[in-house]
Design an enzyme around this catalytic site. Structure first.
Site, PDB file in Angstrom:
ATOM      1  N   ILE A 322       1.009  -1.253  -0.107  1.00  0.00           N
ATOM      2  CA  ILE A 322      -0.003  -0.200   0.075  1.00  0.00           C
ATOM      3  C   ILE A 322       0.810   1.366   0.115  1.00  0.00           C
ATOM      4  CG2 ILE A 322      -1.683   1.184   1.003  1.00  0.00           C
ATOM      5  CD1 ILE A 322      -3.002  -1.457   2.245  1.00  0.00           C
ATOM      6  N   GLU A 323       1.225   2.044  -1.132  1.00  0.00           N
ATOM      7  CA  GLU A 323       1.279   3.275  -1.469  1.00  0.00           C
ATOM      8  C   GLU A 323       0.978   4.640  -0.806  1.00  0.00           C
ATOM      9  OE1 GLU A 323       4.486   4.193  -2.064  1.00  0.00           O
ATOM     10  OE2 GLU A 323       5.165   2.878  -2.216  1.00  0.00           O
ATOM     11  N   CYS A 324       0.478   4.578   0.631  1.00  0.00           N
ATOM     12  CA  CYS A 324      -0.814   5.850   1.241  1.00  0.00           C
ATOM     13  C   CYS A 324       0.268   7.217   1.205  1.00  0.00           C
ATOM     14  CB  CYS A 324      -0.521   5.504   2.282  1.00  0.00           C
ATOM     15  SG  CYS A 324       0.198   5.599   3.809  1.00  0.00           S
TER      16      CYS A 324
END
Length: 359
Positions: A322-324
């Site tokens: 997950i690139e948040c």
């Protein structure tokens, strides 16, 4: 305010102390280069060998300050909600008390909130944009950028990019120790932080899913990152030396094999995570194979999934990243919103993973 390294470890201690029946702390075997110890926090009411599990990683890259806070926040939310019998809400993304109970009683969640404590400490006290760990610079090298290894290029998956990829594949890693961002290290799994993640997987064979939380794009990634996915030619995979001169090129008709049922499961779980994150405040992270971001080698998510191919005795572990958010160190009021998105996404994974795995 963002948690520092000491506060992260203190939070792990405090959470286990407050909820001893539904948590456990596990010492990781390898000290960092600066001598720091790290621990896993297991959240769940069952023993580690009784039920399937998810491994959650944060803080792999030092300058990405939100992910460790997000994992500590989620662990605290789950433990408290389970203890008092309530649900959880993150914006419009809501989870009932029964769902919280199901997560803690039918799964284990292993939290490693800060994989790279040396790097985080350096980022928070000296150089905010520091990315790597703090491996000492090789003898004879000069300059501050010669310190450190990019831990998310150090895992044992097509690690030697010069031997394993086409020369024009533009794989985002480097064999130069003074590369300030993506130095892969002197050998695969050379770093104690990397070996701690490997140990967690080796020591807990019920782990079936792994999520490495990073920032900032935003996007939710699934396997593979080494090449485009294909599900028709099993022999075209990372173990095939005939692909070493062509791996990583786009649209060349050759790709990394992933069985169609596995790809379907990975995409479905990523989409459910995205749906939950989007419900928080309308931000659509989107879903794509990791290769869609850029070609990579030595990453945690591909290593996790590759293990069962390398050794069929290992459990199959679906790997996600997950690139948040959209910046590494947002003001904390914005960080709190991103933390809610990550928490909702990870809870959606926990609720849907066992069901999707059985399809």
């Amino acid at each position: 305010m963002y948690l520092n390294v000491a506060e992260i470890e203190s939070a792990i201690t405090s959470l286990h102390g407050a909820y001893p029946a539904s948590s456990e702390t596990i010492d990781l075997p390898h000290l960092t280069h600066d001598g720091r110890a790290t621990r896993l926090l297991r959240v769940g009411t069952r023993q580690s060998d009784e039920v399937p599990a998810i491994l959650l990683l944060g803080g792999m890259h030092a300058r990405e300050w939100v992910p460790p806070d997000a994992l500590i926040s989620l662990a605290a939310d789950l433990l408290e909600a389970h203890d008092i019998g309530t649900g959880l809400g993150y914006g419009e993304s809501t989870f009932t008390a029964a769902q919280v109970e199901r997560v803690l009683e039918e799964l284990n969640l292993f939290f490693l909130p800060c994989v790279n404590p040396d790097g985080r400490h350096f980022s928070q006290t000296t150089s905010a944009m520091w990315r790597k760990n703090r491996r000492p610079a090789p003898e004879g090298s000069v300059g501050p950028s010669c310190v450190g290894v990019d831990l998310n290029r150090n895992f044992d998956f097509v690690w030697d990019h010069k031997a394993k990829f086409a020369p024009d594949a533009d794989v985002h890693t480097s064999d130069k120790p003074c590369d300030p961002q993506v130095y892969r290290g002197p050998a695969a799994a050379s770093e104690p932080e990397t070996r701690n993640v490997v140990w967690a997987l080796d020591s807990h064979p019920r782990i079936r899913w792994m999520v490495d939380v990073h920032s900032a794009v935003p996007v939710i990634l699934h396997n593979w990152g080494s090449d485009q996915n294909q599900s028709t030619t099993p022999s075209d995979n990372f173990r095939n030396p005939d692909l070493d001169t062509v791996r990583g090129r786009p649209d060349d008709g050759i790709g990394e094999f992933i069985a169609e049922p596995d790809l379907k499961s990975a995409v479905e779980l990523a989409e459910r995570m995205n749906d939950a994150a989007r419900a928080v405040r309308g931000v659509d992270y989107g879903v794509e194979p990791a290769y869609g971001l850029y070609p990579t080698s030595g990453t945690s998510d591909d290593y996790a999934y590759s293990r069962h191919v390398t050794d069929p005795a290992d459990a199959k572990v679906y790997g996600f990243t997950i690139e948040c958010g959209d910046t590494f160190q947002p003001v904390f009021s914005e960080a709190e919103q991103v933390i809610r998105e990550v928490s909702a996404a990870l809870l959606a994974l926990a609720l849907n993973a066992p069901e999707v795995a059985e399809d």
